[in-house]
Scaffold this motif. Structure first.
Motif, PDB file in Angstrom:
ATOM      1  N   ASP A  44       0.833  -1.214   0.000  1.00  0.00           N
ATOM      2  CA  ASP A  44       0.000   0.000   0.000  1.00  0.00           C
ATOM      3  C   ASP A  44       0.866   1.262   0.000  1.00  0.00           C
ATOM      4  N   SER A  47      -1.248   4.755   0.171  1.00  0.00           N
ATOM      5  CA  SER A  47      -2.393   4.815   1.098  1.00  0.00           C
ATOM      6  C   SER A  47      -3.738   4.610   0.417  1.00  0.00           C
ATOM      7  N   GLY A  48      -3.953   3.415  -0.073  1.00  0.00           N
ATOM      8  CA  GLY A  48      -5.247   3.059  -0.650  1.00  0.00           C
ATOM      9  C   GLY A  48      -5.378   3.297  -2.141  1.00  0.00           C
ATOM     10  N   LYS A  50      -4.067   2.907  -6.062  1.00  0.00           N
ATOM     11  CA  LYS A  50      -3.262   1.932  -6.808  1.00  0.00           C
ATOM     12  C   LYS A  50      -1.930   2.572  -7.168  1.00  0.00           C
TER      13      LYS A  50
END
Length: 110
Positions: A44, A47-48, A50
């Motif tokens: 990750d 942070s979330g 792609k």
């Protein structure tokens, strides 16, 4: 498009290494940080969102001291740097690390 993940396994315990801090240094010098989850994995980077990575040479630093000292009381390698090259449109890259207080090993995973 390139993606990147990592997985850390403690070969002494035969278990995933949770809580190891990671620092990824990108070809442009920017750094991204993460920490391995309960399964010893991390992917990750944004942070979330792609994460995709351009071609170039990267260094992934595994900050091993806190983990190894807490579980084994010793750590010969305070950090482990793995430098690798991503190719243009190379697909998914996986950088696994096998650690113990006195040794480590890595390879290109899948």
């Amino acid at each position: 498009m390139n993606t990147l993940s990592s997985h850390v396994l403690d070969t002494t315990l035969g278990k995933p290494a949770q809580g190891i801090a990671l620092t990824l240094t990108c070809p442009d010098g920017n750094q991204l940080k993460g920490i391995t989850n309960a399964d010893g994995r991390f992917n990750d980077w944004f942070s979330g969102e792609k994460a995709t990575f351009p071609a170039g040479v990267y260094t992934l630093r595994f900050h091993c001291t806190p983990y190894l000292e807490a579980r084994h009381g010793k750590c010969f390698y305070p950090h482990i740097d793995i430098t690798f090259e991503l190719e243009e449109n190379g697909g998914h890259y996986h950088v696994p690390l096998l650690i113990s207080p006195f040794g480590f090993s890595s390879y290109r995973g899948s």
